[in-house]
Write an enzyme that holds these catalytic residues in place. Structure first.
Site, PDB file in Angstrom:
ATOM      1  N   PRO A 157      18.618 -13.283  17.619  1.00  9.91           N
ATOM      2  CA  PRO A 157      17.524 -13.503  18.597  1.00  9.91           C
ATOM      3  C   PRO A 157      16.558 -12.254  18.154  1.00  9.91           C
ATOM      4  O   PRO A 157      16.883 -11.154  17.566  1.00  9.91           O
ATOM      5  CB  PRO A 157      18.166 -12.861  19.976  1.00  9.91           C
ATOM      6  CG  PRO A 157      19.235 -12.567  19.558  1.00  9.91           C
ATOM      7  CD  PRO A 157      19.944 -12.888  18.306  1.00  9.91           C
ATOM      8  N   GLU A 158      15.234 -12.599  18.427  1.00 13.10           N
ATOM      9  CA  GLU A 158      14.214 -11.625  18.220  1.00 13.10           C
ATOM     10  C   GLU A 158      14.156 -10.643  19.200  1.00 13.10           C
ATOM     11  O   GLU A 158      14.949 -10.686  20.421  1.00 13.10           O
ATOM     12  CB  GLU A 158      12.933 -12.163  18.176  1.00 13.10           C
ATOM     13  CG  GLU A 158      12.879 -13.721  17.404  1.00 13.10           C
ATOM     14  CD  GLU A 158      12.591 -13.124  15.699  1.00 13.10           C
ATOM     15  OE1 GLU A 158      11.984 -12.412  15.525  1.00 13.10           O
ATOM     16  OE2 GLU A 158      13.097 -14.199  14.976  1.00 13.10           O
ATOM     17  N   LYS A 170      17.984  -4.800  19.263  1.00 10.96           N
ATOM     18  CA  LYS A 170      18.460  -6.094  19.632  1.00 10.96           C
ATOM     19  C   LYS A 170      19.926  -5.946  20.229  1.00 10.96           C
ATOM     20  O   LYS A 170      20.865  -6.797  20.400  1.00 10.96           O
ATOM     21  CB  LYS A 170      18.776  -7.085  18.139  1.00 10.96           C
ATOM     22  CG  LYS A 170      17.489  -7.384  17.698  1.00 10.96           C
ATOM     23  CD  LYS A 170      17.809  -8.320  16.281  1.00 10.96           C
ATOM     24  CE  LYS A 170      16.541  -8.742  15.607  1.00 10.96           C
ATOM     25  NZ  LYS A 170      16.662  -9.489  14.703  1.00 10.96           N
ATOM     26  N   ASN A 198      14.087 -13.350  12.307  1.00  9.66           N
ATOM     27  CA  ASN A 198      13.507 -14.260  11.099  1.00  9.66           C
ATOM     28  C   ASN A 198      12.234 -14.811  11.501  1.00  9.66           C
ATOM     29  O   ASN A 198      11.391 -15.252  10.482  1.00  9.66           O
ATOM     30  CB  ASN A 198      14.664 -15.197  10.894  1.00  9.66           C
ATOM     31  CG  ASN A 198      14.573 -15.487   9.298  1.00  9.66           C
ATOM     32  OD1 ASN A 198      14.188 -14.796   8.436  1.00  9.66           O
ATOM     33  ND2 ASN A 198      14.725 -16.841   9.153  1.00  9.66           N
ATOM     34  N   ARG A 237      18.275 -15.736   4.859  1.00 12.20           N
ATOM     35  CA  ARG A 237      17.357 -16.523   6.132  1.00 12.20           C
ATOM     36  C   ARG A 237      16.585 -17.414   5.616  1.00 12.20           C
ATOM     37  O   ARG A 237      15.879 -16.940   4.425  1.00 12.20           O
ATOM     38  CB  ARG A 237      16.839 -15.443   6.765  1.00 12.20           C
ATOM     39  CG  ARG A 237      17.802 -14.245   7.575  1.00 12.20           C
ATOM     40  CD  ARG A 237      18.519 -14.997   8.553  1.00 12.20           C
ATOM     41  NE  ARG A 237      19.126 -13.796   9.263  1.00 12.20           N
ATOM     42  CZ  ARG A 237      20.457 -13.398   8.944  1.00 12.20           C
ATOM     43  NH1 ARG A 237      21.157 -14.226   8.056  1.00 12.20           N
ATOM     44  NH2 ARG A 237      21.323 -12.571   9.745  1.00 12.20           N
TER      45      ARG A 237
END
Length: 284
Positions: free
Chosen positions: A2-3, A51, A165, A270
């Site tokens: 997750p961002e 994060k 990403n 990624r």
């Protein structure tokens, strides 16, 4: 993974549901914590760091968790059916009289003394959404290894914490350079814009109306990015992101088909998106 804005939203909603309440149930389903019982302790706060999620309890204890690719915290009202996944995927249950937080598929779950939290998060660079944010230090960190491709440098949480990403691809597009451009080759003006623009994007997607603590949403804490994230300022589902996930559809700016390729150091690869017309620099 997750961002940073997603993790900050998760922390905010967990904090709203748990902070100030006493645990009436605690079940930590990982071997090293199998005998730990925090029942009777009051939750002081839930705070994000990059994060990472830090749930602090009275008595100087912190439960540290990280979602990585598949983890999720979900909130449930009393008597509500748990729908986050099968029971064998549950790693943590923190219950109060008003709500229950259930952690599914958490790859990182450890109990620390609050005074020792730096052991878990001390390696992180400045948090884009945190009180320690320092754009100058973030830029210095990024430029310290000038040969590293920009996309990889942005994902390295030791440089600055919070970019995933999606924002990696979107930031490179907005800066008009490819993710494979070595950081040291960024034009000076472009490099100066980078930390400011990164913070602006994450803040725009973090500041959403909070979920009521009295009616916690089971969908509020998903590990996946929220469907309403937008870097373009547009609300149409197919126009919310400039390049991420758009290949081979046309670039929203110039109409050239967006391209995609994998990027990484071999240990973590990624999918990366870019416009070959709008962005300058090396490509695969």
């Amino acid at each position: 993974m997750p961002e940073g804005d997603t993790v900050h939203q998760a922390a905010r909603r967990l904090h709203q549901a748990l902070a100030g309440h006493t645990l009436t149930r605690c079940d930590l389903r990982v071997p090293k914590l199998a005998t730990v019982d925090l029942t009777g302790r009051t939750v002081l706060e839930v705070t994000p760091r990059g994060k990472h999620l830090l749930t602090r309890f009275e008595g100087g204890l912190t439960l540290h968790s990280h979602l990585r690719m598949d983890g999720a915290w979900r909130l449930y009202a009393p008597g509500e059916r748990w729908r986050g996944g099968p029971g064998h995927q549950i790693r943590a249950i923190l219950g109060t009289d008003e709500s229950t937080a259930v952690g599914y598929r958490l790859p990182v779950l450890e109990l620390l003394r609050t005074a020792d939290e730096q052991r878990a998060v001390g390696h992180l660079g400045p948090d884009l959404l945190g009180p320690d944010w320092d754009p100058d230090r973030a830029l210095t960190n990024l430029l310290a290894s000038p040969e590293i491709p920009l996309g990889e440098a942005l994902l390295d949480q030791r440089n600055l914490a919070g970019i995933g990403n999606i924002y990696k691809s979107e930031l490179c597009f907005l800066l008009r350079v490819t993710p494979w451009l070595p950081v040291g080759e960024l034009p000076e003006e472009t490099a100066a814009r980078l930390p400011v623009l990164a913070k602006k994007l994450l803040e725009a997607n973090r500041d959403l109306p909070p979920v009521s603590r009295h009616r916690p949403s089971t969908d509020a804490l998903r590990a996946a990015p929220p469907s309403f994230r937008s870097t373009t300022g547009r609300t149409r589902p197919d126009q919310r992101l400039y390049v991420y996930g758009r290949a081979p559809r046309p670039c929203l700016r110039c109409g050239t088909p967006v391209r995609t390729a994998e990027q990484g150091d071999g240990s973590r690869v990624r999918p990366t998106y870019w416009c070959p017309t709008c962005q300058q620099g090396p490509t695969p």
